[in-house]
Design a protein around this motif. Structure first.
Motif, mmCIF file in Angstrom:
data_model
loop_
_atom_site.group_PDB
_atom_site.id
_atom_site.type_symbol
_atom_site.label_atom_id
_atom_site.label_comp_id
_atom_site.label_asym_id
_atom_site.label_seq_id
_atom_site.Cartn_x
_atom_site.Cartn_y
_atom_site.Cartn_z
ATOM 1 N N GLU A 297 0.827 -1.207 0.000
ATOM 2 C CA GLU A 297 0.000 0.000 0.000
ATOM 3 C C GLU A 297 0.867 1.266 0.000
ATOM 4 O OE1 GLU A 297 -1.017 0.295 4.760
ATOM 5 O OE2 GLU A 297 -2.294 -0.924 3.474
ATOM 6 N N ASP A 298 2.144 1.136 0.355
ATOM 7 C CA ASP A 298 3.041 2.295 0.384
ATOM 8 C C ASP A 298 3.599 2.659 -0.983
ATOM 9 O OD1 ASP A 298 3.270 2.901 3.312
ATOM 10 O OD2 ASP A 298 3.930 0.813 3.360
ATOM 11 N N ASN A 299 3.636 1.702 -1.923
ATOM 12 C CA ASN A 299 4.353 1.984 -3.174
ATOM 13 C C ASN A 299 3.591 1.663 -4.455
ATOM 14 O OD1 ASN A 299 4.405 -0.809 -3.320
ATOM 15 N ND2 ASN A 299 6.631 -1.004 -3.235
ATOM 16 N N TYR A 300 2.372 1.141 -4.358
ATOM 17 C CA TYR A 300 1.710 0.648 -5.574
ATOM 18 C C TYR A 300 1.434 1.757 -6.583
ATOM 19 C CZ TYR A 300 -2.936 2.300 -3.990
ATOM 20 O OH TYR A 300 -4.006 3.055 -3.607
ATOM 21 N N PRO B 117 -7.500 -1.127 -6.585
ATOM 22 C CA PRO B 117 -7.288 -2.070 -7.687
ATOM 23 C C PRO B 117 -7.223 -1.405 -9.054
ATOM 24 C CG PRO B 117 -8.945 -2.907 -6.176
ATOM 25 C CD PRO B 117 -8.685 -1.489 -5.780
ATOM 26 N N GLU B 118 -7.930 -0.284 -9.234
ATOM 27 C CA GLU B 118 -7.920 0.398 -10.521
ATOM 28 C C GLU B 118 -6.549 1.000 -10.825
ATOM 29 O OE1 GLU B 118 -10.153 0.515 -13.027
ATOM 30 O OE2 GLU B 118 -11.090 -1.052 -11.808
ATOM 31 N N VAL B 119 -5.865 1.465 -9.790
ATOM 32 C CA VAL B 119 -4.520 2.009 -9.985
ATOM 33 C C VAL B 119 -3.567 0.897 -10.418
ATOM 34 C CG1 VAL B 119 -2.544 3.095 -8.833
ATOM 35 C CG2 VAL B 119 -4.865 3.904 -8.354
ATOM 36 N N ILE B 120 -3.710 -0.275 -9.803
ATOM 37 C CA ILE B 120 -2.897 -1.432 -10.194
ATOM 38 C C ILE B 120 -3.158 -1.795 -11.648
ATOM 39 C CG2 ILE B 120 -2.492 -3.897 -9.796
ATOM 40 C CD1 ILE B 120 -1.439 -2.489 -7.471
ATOM 41 N N LYS B 121 -4.418 -1.849 -12.016
ATOM 42 C CA LYS B 121 -4.794 -2.222 -13.393
ATOM 43 C C LYS B 121 -4.199 -1.254 -14.411
ATOM 44 C CE LYS B 121 -8.828 -3.288 -16.267
ATOM 45 N NZ LYS B 121 -8.350 -2.466 -17.426
ATOM 46 N N LYS B 122 -4.294 0.045 -14.137
ATOM 47 C CA LYS B 122 -3.744 1.041 -15.055
ATOM 48 C C LYS B 122 -2.236 0.904 -15.174
ATOM 49 C CE LYS B 122 -7.419 4.474 -14.429
ATOM 50 N NZ LYS B 122 -7.764 5.821 -13.901
ATOM 51 N N ALA B 123 -1.570 0.613 -14.050
ATOM 52 C CA ALA B 123 -0.117 0.450 -14.069
ATOM 53 C C ALA B 123 0.279 -0.749 -14.918
ATOM 54 C CB ALA B 123 0.415 0.300 -12.642
ATOM 55 N N ILE B 124 -0.430 -1.857 -14.744
ATOM 56 C CA ILE B 124 -0.137 -3.064 -15.525
ATOM 57 C C ILE B 124 -0.346 -2.792 -17.015
ATOM 58 C CG2 ILE B 124 -0.896 -5.421 -16.026
ATOM 59 C CD1 ILE B 124 -1.483 -5.753 -13.041
ATOM 60 N N ASP B 125 -1.441 -2.138 -17.351
ATOM 61 C CA ASP B 125 -1.724 -1.830 -18.762
ATOM 62 C C ASP B 125 -0.614 -0.964 -19.361
ATOM 63 O OD1 ASP B 125 -4.050 -3.255 -18.629
ATOM 64 O OD2 ASP B 125 -5.358 -1.502 -18.378
ATOM 65 N N ASP B 126 -0.177 0.048 -18.621
ATOM 66 C CA ASP B 126 0.855 0.950 -19.123
ATOM 67 C C ASP B 126 2.180 0.219 -19.320
ATOM 68 O OD1 ASP B 126 2.096 3.717 -19.555
ATOM 69 O OD2 ASP B 126 3.266 2.951 -17.870
ATOM 70 N N TYR C 79 11.517 -8.538 -20.306
ATOM 71 C CA TYR C 79 10.807 -9.503 -19.481
ATOM 72 C C TYR C 79 10.127 -8.787 -18.319
ATOM 73 C CZ TYR C 79 9.692 -13.171 -16.222
ATOM 74 O OH TYR C 79 9.012 -13.982 -15.362
ATOM 75 N N VAL C 80 8.819 -8.993 -18.184
ATOM 76 C CA VAL C 80 8.055 -8.458 -17.058
ATOM 77 C C VAL C 80 7.090 -9.542 -16.599
ATOM 78 C CG1 VAL C 80 6.482 -6.679 -16.220
ATOM 79 C CG2 VAL C 80 8.185 -6.098 -17.951
ATOM 80 N N HIS C 81 7.103 -9.806 -15.303
ATOM 81 C CA HIS C 81 6.207 -10.815 -14.736
ATOM 82 C C HIS C 81 5.396 -10.183 -13.623
ATOM 83 C CE1 HIS C 81 4.754 -14.693 -13.275
ATOM 84 N NE2 HIS C 81 5.146 -14.347 -12.069
ATOM 85 N N PHE C 82 4.076 -10.372 -13.666
ATOM 86 C CA PHE C 82 3.188 -9.877 -12.620
ATOM 87 C C PHE C 82 2.671 -11.059 -11.798
ATOM 88 C CE2 PHE C 82 2.870 -6.635 -15.940
ATOM 89 C CZ PHE C 82 3.065 -5.476 -15.209
ATOM 90 N N PHE C 83 2.832 -10.982 -10.495
ATOM 91 C CA PHE C 83 2.237 -11.951 -9.577
ATOM 92 C C PHE C 83 0.750 -12.029 -9.899
ATOM 93 C CE2 PHE C 83 0.724 -12.714 -5.051
ATOM 94 C CZ PHE C 83 1.217 -14.007 -4.948
ATOM 95 N N THR C 84 0.243 -13.214 -10.210
ATOM 96 C CA THR C 84 -1.101 -13.389 -10.755
ATOM 97 C C THR C 84 -2.195 -12.606 -10.023
ATOM 98 O OG1 THR C 84 -0.466 -15.590 -11.522
ATOM 99 C CG2 THR C 84 -2.827 -15.107 -11.435
ATOM 100 N N PRO C 85 -2.249 -12.602 -8.687
ATOM 101 C CA PRO C 85 -3.329 -11.867 -8.021
ATOM 102 C C PRO C 85 -3.348 -10.367 -8.294
ATOM 103 C CG PRO C 85 -2.368 -13.454 -6.515
ATOM 104 C CD PRO C 85 -1.480 -13.414 -7.733
ATOM 105 N N LEU C 86 -2.228 -9.793 -8.751
ATOM 106 C CA LEU C 86 -2.243 -8.366 -9.081
ATOM 107 C C LEU C 86 -3.255 -8.056 -10.171
ATOM 108 C CD1 LEU C 86 1.593 -7.615 -9.034
ATOM 109 C CD2 LEU C 86 -0.115 -6.632 -7.495
#
Length: 348
Positions: A166-169, A231-240, A249-256
C-alpha cells in the motif's frame, strides 16, 4: 511412486539479514526470525558443507536459487557461488542489493540470474527498507553493468523485484520506466503477503491435523486489516507497463490482475486448485533441513547433511505431504504463495 530429482533447489546459507524491511515476513515487525539472531547464526554450517552438497547433486543438473535472509552476509558466499558454477550448474541469486559492490566479480562470473529488491523511488524504497539503501543498490547495479560491458558478458540477467504494498503501488509504472532508462533489466512485480488472523489460525489447525506439525512461519505474514490498495490504480499500471515493455521480461504476480477480489477474499487462488511445488522444487534451510514450502518452512521432510536428497525427495515425509495435498487440497494460506502462481505459469 518414484519421483525424478527436483528441477529447482533453493538454498539458504543464512537467514540473517542486515535490513529490517517493513513488509518482510522474516525480519519485518512480525517476522518469524525476529529475536532469534543468535540461534540462527548457530544453525549455520560452514561453506565446506555446502560445497560438498553441491558436489553430490551436480550430476542431476538442478537449477540453484540462492537466497536468505540476505545471502551476501554469509561468510562463504563467494566460494559457494564459485563452486556452483565450477560444477556447470546455473545459479540465481536473490538479494536486497546492499552488498552488491562487495561481490561484483563473483556475481558476474558465476551467477546467471540476479534478482535485486527495489520497491520504488529513493524516498519510498528507503521508507520501506532503510535510509541509504536505494543509493547503495543502484551503485551496485551500475558496477555490475559496467563489468558486464567490459567483459562483453550477457550474464547475469538482472531482474528488479518490486514488492507491491500500500506504500508503493502508485509508483509501479513510474519506477518501471525509471529503471528501464538506466539498466537492461527485467521486472518482477510481487505482492506483499497478507494473512488475516483467522487464516493464520486455520493454517495452524490444518498443519496439526493433516501433518501433525506445529506451524509458526505464518506468524510473519499476519496483518490485522487488508492493504489499502486501489485495484484500478494497479490495473492502469499493468496496462501501461505491458504496452511499453517491448521485448523486455516483465512478470506480474497473478493476483495483481485480480486485486479487487483478492483483497476482499484473501484465500482466493485465482482459479488454481493444485500446487506443483512438491513435484518441482525443494528449499534447503541453513542447517540443511529440507522443505517444499521454502517461504513457510514448517514441515521438514529431511536434512541434506544427514541423507541423500534423492532419498528425501522420495521419502515417507515427502510423500505424505504430496498425498495430503491430493486428498485435502491446498492449505488456507496457499493463496498468498508466489510458488503457487509462478510454477503454474512456468516462472520460478
Amino acid at each position: 511412486m518414484y519421483y525424478e530429482f527436483p528441477e529447482y533447489i533453493y538454498i539458504q546459507p543464512t537467514l540473517r539479514c542486515n535490513l529490517r524491511c517493513k513488509m518482510c515476513f522474516q525480519w519485518g515487525p512480525g517476522g518469524y526470525c525476529r529475536g532469534k539472531e543468535a540461534k540462527l547464526l548457530n544453525e549455520e554450517v560452514t561453506v565446506d558443507k555446502w560445497c560438498k552438497f553441491i558436489d553430490n547433486i551436480a550430476i542431476h543438473k538442478p537449477i540453484i536459487g540462492i537466497w536468505g535472509g540476505e545471502p551476501l552476509v554469509y561468510k562463504g558466499i563467494g566460494e559457494l557461488m564459485r563452486r556452483i558454477n565450477s560444477k556447470g550448474l546455473k545459479a540465481g541469486l536473490i538479494t536486497n542489493g546492499y552488498f552488491l559492490e562487495d561481490y561484483v566479480e563473483d556475481i558476474v562470473s558465476n551467477i546467471y540470474l540476479l534478482g535485486v529488491s527495489l520497491d520504488g523511488p529513493q524516498e519510498i524504497n528507503d521508507k520501506l527498507r532503510g535510509r541509504g539503501v536505494f543509493v547503495k543498490v543502484i551503485r551496485g547495479l551500475e558496477k555490475i553493468e559496467e563489468i558486464k560491458v567490459k567483459q562483453k558478458s550477457p550474464i547475469p540477467s538482472i531482474e528488479v523485484l518490486f514488492c507491491v504494498t500500500e506504500d508503493n503501488y502508485r509508483y509501479m509504472s513510474k519506477f518501471y520506466h525509471y529503471i528501464k532508462q538506466r539498466f537492461n533489466a527485467g521486472f518482477v512485480f510481487e505482492l506483499g503477503w497478507y494473512f488475516n488472523p483467522e487464516m493464520r489460525q486455520k493454517y495452524r489447525q490444518e498443519m496439526k491435523e493433516r501433518l501433525n506439525c506445529e506451524a509458526f512461519c505464518g506468524d510473519g505474514f499476519v496483518n490485522t486489516k487488508p492493504a489499502e490498495i486501489d485495484p484500478e490504480v494497479i490495473k492502469k499500471a499493468i496496462d501501461d507497463i505491458e504496452k511499453s515493455k517491448g521485448d523486455s521480461y516483465v512478470h506480474f504476480f497473478t493476483p495483481l490482475r485480480e486485486m479487487k477480489r483478492f483483497l476482499s477474499e484473501p484465500d482466493y487462488t485465482c482459479g488454481l486448485t493444485k500446487c506443483l511445488a512438491p513435484y518441482k522444487k525443494v528449499g534447503v534451510l541453513p542447517n540443511g533441513d529440507v522443505t517444499f514450502c521454502h517461504a513457510c518452512p514448517d514441515y521438514i521432510i529431511g536434512n541434506v547433511f544427514r541423507e541423500n536428497l534423492i532419498d528425501i525427495w522420495n521419502g515417507d515425509r515427502a510423500n505424505k505431504f504430496r498425498n495430503v495435498l491430493k486428498e485435502k487440497g491446498l492449505f488456507s494460506i496457499c493463496s498468498q504463495c508466489p510458488s503457487l502462481y509462478s510454477i503454474t505459469s512456468g516462472k520460478i
